[in-house]
Design an enzyme around this catalytic site. Structure first.
Site, short mmCIF file in Angstrom:
data_model
loop_
_atom_site.label_atom_id
_atom_site.label_comp_id
_atom_site.label_asym_id
_atom_site.label_seq_id
_atom_site.Cartn_x
_atom_site.Cartn_y
_atom_site.Cartn_z
N LYS A 195 13.33 95.87 165.23
CA LYS A 195 12.43 96.58 166.13
C LYS A 195 11.86 97.78 165.39
O LYS A 195 12.61 98.60 164.87
CB LYS A 195 13.19 97.03 167.38
CG LYS A 195 12.37 97.93 168.29
CD LYS A 195 13.06 98.18 169.60
CE LYS A 195 12.30 99.21 170.41
NZ LYS A 195 12.89 99.42 171.73
N LYS A 248 9.97 92.61 166.99
CA LYS A 248 9.15 93.38 167.92
C LYS A 248 8.48 94.53 167.20
O LYS A 248 9.18 95.25 166.48
CB LYS A 248 10.08 93.92 169.02
CG LYS A 248 9.40 94.84 170.00
CD LYS A 248 10.41 95.42 170.94
CE LYS A 248 9.71 96.42 171.82
NZ LYS A 248 10.64 97.17 172.62
C1 PBG Z 1 13.47 100.58 175.08
C2 PBG Z 1 12.31 99.68 174.89
C3 PBG Z 1 10.99 99.98 174.56
C4 PBG Z 1 10.28 98.79 174.60
C5 PBG Z 1 11.18 97.80 174.94
N1 PBG Z 1 12.44 98.37 175.09
C6 PBG Z 1 10.35 101.28 174.28
C7 PBG Z 1 10.63 102.02 173.06
O1 PBG Z 1 11.43 101.62 172.22
O2 PBG Z 1 10.05 103.09 172.94
C8 PBG Z 1 8.81 98.63 174.36
C9 PBG Z 1 8.17 97.47 175.04
C10 PBG Z 1 6.69 97.47 175.11
O3 PBG Z 1 5.98 98.30 174.50
O4 PBG Z 1 6.16 96.58 175.78
N2 PBG Z 1 13.95 101.20 173.93
#
Ligand code: PBG
Length: 323
Positions: A195, A248
């Site tokens: 991520k 992601k």
């Molecule tokens: C929680 C999380 C996030 C997203 C998914 N889980 C936000 C982040 O990490 O700031 C983002 C999902 C999206 O942008 O659709 N940590």
């Protein structure tokens, strides 16, 4: 021997032939729809930066999930907006927390829909970071305890799959141990293994009210420049016991989806994140792009790159289009 013997256009002449030789197919059961659950009753509040997506109270989420299931979409992943936030993210691992209540209600009413939960602290901390802040940075090992407790309470509520998205080191092992220790050895972990610290999460932070109040997430989420490190993150999560892995965001990281597909023999997910969704919708609203085609082309590309399933805000629209 090439042209004129070889003419690739022969196989593009009609829709029937194109369909016959198409390499990548999309189906509603490739999709997981992210949903935002909030306190209250009969609440359905549209998210400004994500048209067609809503913060919904438990009763409305249940209705939504019934519709999602009827479209053949595989499942939903839940994010919670708690009543109050605090320094210790206590709303995240409360058995009466907002996500826990939603999971119980959905599994009671729409049993066949896969219910995943996002396991993270940022929606529950007053400062919006994904864990315990010590000296201005997120402390890894304390945060693991909160994550393990959250995953466990989601499993207790009936979640089918837990999906940690925090990017702490060792979270998969901590969650696996907690689940196994309490009789939830059968609950799979979908790890947000690679991520990235991405600007494409912008609209989501409005949806989940989880923007960090200071600094950013670059001390825990990955540097977008690092592909080798992404493979190492995946390897570590698999060693710790992840059942499935995720990349992601999706479209800007198709190269890594492909590399992961070629290297790892586990189910691979990709998350078409909020910014990827909102860019397409915004361009379409300006008359600059054909929304249904951009939606299908991006989803096809994510699947072609190697993702087995896609978390996408287009899940319902795409399922409808696929019939
Ligand atoms: C929680 C999380 C996030 C997203 C998914 N889980 C936000 C982040 O990490 O700031 C983002 C999902 C999206 O942008 O659709 N940590």
């Amino acid at each position: 021997m090439a042209f004129p013997v070889h003419r690739p256009r022969r196989l593009r002449a009609t829709e029937s032939i194109r369909t016959l030789v198409r390499e990548t197919a999309l189906a509603p059961d490739d999709f997981i729809l992210p949903l935002f659950v909030c306190p209250g009753e009969n609440v359905k509040r549209e998210i400004g930066a994500m048209p067609g997506n809503y913060q919904m109270s438990v009763d409305r989420i249940v209705e939504e999930c019934a519709e999602v299931a009827s479209l053949g979409v595989a499942g939903a992943i839940l994010f919670g907006i708690p009543e109050t936030k605090d320094e210790t993210a206590s709303g995240g691992y409360d058995d009466q927390g907002i996500v826990q209540r939603a999971v119980r209600a959905i599994k009671r009413e729409v049993a066949r829909l896969i219910v995943m939960t996002d396991v993270c602290n940022c929606e529950y901390t007053s400062h919006g970071h994904c864990g315990k802040v010590v000296d201005g940075d997120v402390d890894n090992d304390t945060t693991l305890e909160w994550l393990a407790k959250s995953a466990l309470s989601h499993a207790r509520a009936g979640a089918d799959i837990v999906a940690p998205s925090d990017m702490m080191d060792g979270r998969v092992a901590a969650i696996r141990k907690a689940l196994d220790g309490e009789g939830f050895a059968r609950v799979p972990i979908l790890s947000y293994a690679a991520k990235f610290a991405s600007c494409f999460y912008g609209p989501f932070r409005e949806a989940a009210e989880s923007a960090p109040q200071f600094g950013d997430r670059r001390s825990y989420q990955m540097d977008p420049a690092n592909g080798r490190e992404a493979m190492r993150e995946i390897e570590l999560d698999l060693e710790e016991g992840a059942d499935m892995i995720m990349i992601k965001p999706a479209l800007p990281y198709l190269d890594l989806i492909r590399q992961a597909r070629d290297r790892f023999e586990v189910p691979l997910a990709a998350y078409q994140v909020s910014g990827e969704f909102s860019m397409i919708v915004a361009a379409a609203r300006n008359g600059w792009i054909d929304q249904p085609r951009a939606m299908m082309e991006s989803l096809t590309s994510i699947r072609r790159a190697g993702a087995d399933f896609v978390l996408t805000y287009f899940a319902k629209d795409a399922a409808r289009l696929l019939g």
